[in-house]
Design an enzyme around this catalytic site. Structure first.
Site, PDB file in Angstrom:
ATOM      1  N   ASP A 149       0.669   3.765   9.793  1.00 32.99           N
ATOM      2  CA  ASP A 149       0.875   5.341  10.233  1.00 32.99           C
ATOM      3  C   ASP A 149      -0.766   5.706   9.945  1.00 32.99           C
ATOM      4  OD1 ASP A 149       1.593   7.659  10.574  1.00 32.99           O
ATOM      5  OD2 ASP A 149       2.673   8.035   8.652  1.00 32.99           O
ATOM      6  N   SER A 199       4.438   8.649  -0.113  1.00 32.57           N
ATOM      7  CA  SER A 199       5.504   7.350   0.556  1.00 32.57           C
ATOM      8  C   SER A 199       5.708   6.443  -0.318  1.00 32.57           C
ATOM      9  CB  SER A 199       5.157   6.913   1.884  1.00 32.57           C
ATOM     10  OG  SER A 199       3.617   6.509   1.934  1.00 32.57           O
ATOM     11  N   SER A 219     -11.336   0.742   6.785  1.00 25.93           N
ATOM     12  CA  SER A 219     -10.776   1.047   8.128  1.00 25.93           C
ATOM     13  C   SER A 219      -9.810  -0.114   8.658  1.00 25.93           C
ATOM     14  CB  SER A 219     -11.988   1.000   9.192  1.00 25.93           C
ATOM     15  OG  SER A 219     -11.318   1.138  10.485  1.00 25.93           O
ATOM     16  N   GLN A 220      -8.701   0.374   9.166  1.00 23.93           N
ATOM     17  CA  GLN A 220      -7.688  -0.477   9.723  1.00 23.93           C
ATOM     18  C   GLN A 220      -8.288  -1.126  11.013  1.00 23.93           C
ATOM     19  OE1 GLN A 220      -4.887   2.861  11.497  1.00 23.93           O
ATOM     20  NE2 GLN A 220      -4.420   0.924  12.129  1.00 23.93           N
ATOM     21  N   GLY A 240      -2.331   3.938   6.112  1.00 22.65           N
ATOM     22  CA  GLY A 240      -2.353   5.434   6.240  1.00 22.65           C
ATOM     23  C   GLY A 240      -1.545   6.113   5.058  1.00 22.65           C
ATOM     24  N   GLU A 257       0.922  -0.520   3.507  1.00 21.93           N
ATOM     25  CA  GLU A 257       1.172   0.714   4.394  1.00 21.93           C
ATOM     26  C   GLU A 257      -0.345   1.294   4.815  1.00 21.93           C
ATOM     27  OE1 GLU A 257       3.947   4.931   4.509  1.00 21.93           O
ATOM     28  OE2 GLU A 257       3.607   3.721   2.899  1.00 21.93           O
ATOM     29  N   HIS A 283      -3.620   5.965  14.426  1.00 20.09           N
ATOM     30  CA  HIS A 283      -2.793   6.113  15.826  1.00 20.09           C
ATOM     31  C   HIS A 283      -3.630   5.850  17.196  1.00 20.09           C
ATOM     32  CE1 HIS A 283       0.375   7.682  13.130  1.00 20.09           C
ATOM     33  NE2 HIS A 283      -0.387   8.669  12.751  1.00 20.09           N
ATOM     34  N   ASP A 290      -6.434   3.122   3.423  1.00 14.68           N
ATOM     35  CA  ASP A 290      -6.777   4.371   4.174  1.00 14.68           C
ATOM     36  C   ASP A 290      -8.358   4.554   4.120  1.00 14.68           C
ATOM     37  OD1 ASP A 290      -5.103   7.222   4.232  1.00 14.68           O
ATOM     38  OD2 ASP A 290      -7.198   7.572   4.475  1.00 14.68           O
TER      39      ASP A 290
END
Length: 166
Positions: free
Chosen positions: A145, A80, A122-123, A74, A72, A148, A99
């Site tokens: 998530d 979550s 970082s994504q 975020g 996941e 964005h 994250d």
């Protein structure tokens, strides 16, 4: 804010509040909706848009009662993680969170569980994503998530697709 919460887009004035309430209530009849509704004050916070619940239910039902690995992007408050643990069942989930906020790493101490880990980075960094995927993948489910931002989503998709189970 404690517990899980449904969040809905503000509807135009022509859309009556009763219809929105009806939409939220219909999700309470699903396993995922029940998991969100069953939390108590003090549980980890998780906000999911109501319209995602039916999509998540449709896509994730096939994983119920089986071990599942989720990545996941975020983490925010980490709520979550608890939602997915409740949804898939005790001991069946291996959850990996990504994250950019270093405070999210405190979830590793709170959980104190090797099955659930948060990595800070970082994504938008393919090397970081590859490193996490090598350590924790392959993944059954990836939920983005995060930032964005289109460029970040594309980088994450291209970097992580090879690490998704067919």
């Amino acid at each position: 804010m404690d517990g899980h919460s449904f969040e809905a887009f503000q509807q135009p004035a022509t859309h009556p509040a009763q219809v929105l309430q009806q939409e939220l209530k219909q999700h309470l009849n699903t396993r995922l909706g029940q998991c969100m509704a069953s939390t108590k004050p003090g549980d980890l916070n998780c906000m999911k848009l109501a319209h995602y619940l039916s999509i998540y239910s449709e896509l994730f039902t096939r994983f119920l009662s089986n071990p599942v690995k989720i990545l996941e992007i975020g983490v925010q408050h980490g709520g979550s993680l608890q939602l997915w643990e409740n949804y898939f069942g005790p001991g069946l989930l291996q959850w990996t969170g990504i994250d950019i906020n270093p405070q999210c790493e405190t979830l590793n101490q709170v959980q104190n569980n090797q099955r659930h880990r948060v990595f800070i980075g970082s994504q938008d960094d393919p090397r970081f994503l590859s490193d996490v995927a090598q350590k924790r993948g392959p993944f059954d489910i990836i939920i983005d998530d995060g930032s964005h931002l289109s460029a970040h989503i594309i980088t994450s998709f291209e970097s992580l697709l090879p690490h998704v189970v067919d």
